[in-house]
Design an enzyme around this catalytic site. Structure first.
Site, short mmCIF file in Angstrom:
data_model
loop_
_atom_site.label_atom_id
_atom_site.label_comp_id
_atom_site.label_asym_id
_atom_site.label_seq_id
_atom_site.Cartn_x
_atom_site.Cartn_y
_atom_site.Cartn_z
N LYS A 1 0.84 -1.20 0.00
CA LYS A 1 0.00 0.00 0.00
C LYS A 1 0.88 1.26 0.00
O LYS A 1 2.11 1.17 0.21
CB LYS A 1 -0.93 -0.07 1.22
N TYR B 1 -12.25 -3.13 -3.27
CA TYR B 1 -12.80 -3.20 -1.91
C TYR B 1 -14.33 -3.14 -1.88
O TYR B 1 -14.90 -2.73 -0.88
CB TYR B 1 -12.21 -2.06 -1.06
N PHE C 1 -15.61 3.27 7.33
CA PHE C 1 -14.24 3.62 7.00
C PHE C 1 -13.95 3.56 5.49
O PHE C 1 -12.84 3.86 5.06
CB PHE C 1 -13.25 2.72 7.75
N ARG D 1 -1.44 -14.76 3.93
CA ARG D 1 -2.20 -14.08 5.00
C ARG D 1 -1.49 -14.23 6.34
O ARG D 1 -1.49 -13.32 7.17
CB ARG D 1 -3.63 -14.65 5.09
N THR E 1 -5.32 -7.93 10.54
CA THR E 1 -5.70 -6.65 9.92
C THR E 1 -5.25 -5.46 10.76
O THR E 1 -4.71 -4.48 10.25
CB THR E 1 -7.23 -6.61 9.73
N ARG F 1 2.82 -7.07 9.20
CA ARG F 1 2.13 -6.00 9.95
C ARG F 1 2.59 -5.95 11.40
O ARG F 1 2.70 -4.87 11.99
CB ARG F 1 0.61 -6.20 9.86
N ASN G 1 -1.81 -0.23 7.31
CA ASN G 1 -1.30 -1.59 7.56
C ASN G 1 -0.44 -2.18 6.43
O ASN G 1 -0.26 -3.38 6.33
CB ASN G 1 -2.42 -2.53 8.02
N HIS H 1 -1.65 -5.64 1.41
CA HIS H 1 -2.90 -6.37 1.17
C HIS H 1 -2.58 -7.78 0.71
O HIS H 1 -1.61 -7.99 -0.02
CB HIS H 1 -3.73 -5.69 0.07
N GLU I 1 -8.77 -10.77 -8.06
CA GLU I 1 -7.98 -9.56 -7.85
C GLU I 1 -6.82 -9.47 -8.85
O GLU I 1 -6.50 -8.38 -9.34
CB GLU I 1 -7.50 -9.49 -6.40
P1 DAT Z 1 -7.45 -7.37 5.43
O1 DAT Z 1 -6.69 -6.24 4.73
O2 DAT Z 1 -6.69 -7.89 6.62
O3 DAT Z 1 -7.89 -8.44 4.47
P2 DAT Z 1 -10.21 -6.47 5.40
O4 DAT Z 1 -10.33 -7.10 4.06
O5 DAT Z 1 -11.23 -6.80 6.45
O6 DAT Z 1 -8.76 -6.72 6.06
O7 DAT Z 1 -10.23 -4.87 5.23
C1 DAT Z 1 -9.54 -4.27 4.17
C2 DAT Z 1 -8.84 -3.04 4.68
O8 DAT Z 1 -9.80 -2.11 5.17
C3 DAT Z 1 -7.90 -3.28 5.88
O9 DAT Z 1 -6.63 -3.73 5.47
C4 DAT Z 1 -7.87 -1.93 6.50
C5 DAT Z 1 -9.28 -1.43 6.30
N1 DAT Z 1 -10.12 -1.73 7.47
C6 DAT Z 1 -10.67 -2.93 7.79
N2 DAT Z 1 -11.36 -2.87 8.93
C7 DAT Z 1 -11.23 -1.58 9.36
C8 DAT Z 1 -11.72 -0.85 10.48
N3 DAT Z 1 -12.48 -1.44 11.41
N4 DAT Z 1 -11.38 0.45 10.59
C9 DAT Z 1 -10.61 1.05 9.65
N5 DAT Z 1 -10.15 0.45 8.57
C10 DAT Z 1 -10.45 -0.85 8.41
MG MG Z 2 -9.27 -8.37 2.90
#
Ligand code: DAT
Ligand code: MG
Length: 151
Positions: free
Chosen positions: A11, A51, A59, A87, A93, A104, A114, A117, A128
């Protein structure tokens, strides 16, 4: 276990912080095969499509502006069980919950910064990679080290 493909993306914070080499090397050292790699400025529409499952989250606007705030490094990696393994290498996350030793856990503090991805299923890995790479940008090759990594 099956040979899978996963989409890994460094990122904008990872690029700005000079962590590109560090992050790529973790997947390389593990023994996965890099099949796609580019530095890329992500259009808003692509970030939203990537996303889309999180569209309804509060968010979401912040997430889109973060991902489009600077260049990202797009990668496709291939290997036996690569989706779940990547992962694990990436960690939770929320970086504060990510185990030391994970990307992370070692390199980030906040969920909204973080650094990396990774696809969450083999289906999403395929989806993707197709979203972020054009035909011809991916390289199917056979590393000579392969028999030393896979029995
Ligand atoms: P990951 O990136 O671990 O697969 P995810 O797919 O649930 O997590 O979410 C995608 C991204 O969105 C994550 O890397 C950061 C952001 N995100 C997720 N949950 C969040 C939250 N509760 N508050 C802020 N940003 C969040
Ligand atoms: Mg994800």
């Amino acid at each position: 276990l099956e040979v899978e493909e996963t989409y890994i993306m460094i990122k904008p914070d990872g690029v700005q912080r000079g962590l590109v080499g560090e992050i790529i090397s973790r997947f390389e050292k593990k023994g996965f095969k890099l099949t796609g790699l580019k530095l890329f400025e992500c259009p808003k529409e692509l970030a939203e499509e990537h996303y889309k499952d999180l569209q309804s989250k509060s968010f979401f606007p912040n997430l889109i502006s973060y991902i489009t705030s600077g260049p990202v490094v797009c990668m496709a990696w291939e290997g036996v069980g690569v989706v779940e393994s990547a992962r694990k290498l990436i960690g939770a996350t929320n970086p504060l919950n990510a185990m030391p030793g994970t990307i992370r856990g070692d390199l980030a503090v906040q969920t909204g910064r973080n650094v990396v991805h990774g696809s969450d299923s083999p289906e999403n890995g395929i989806r993707e990679i197709a979203l972020w790479f054009k035909e011809g940008e991916l390289c199917k090759w056979a590393p000579t080290i392969d028999p030393w990594l896979n029995e």
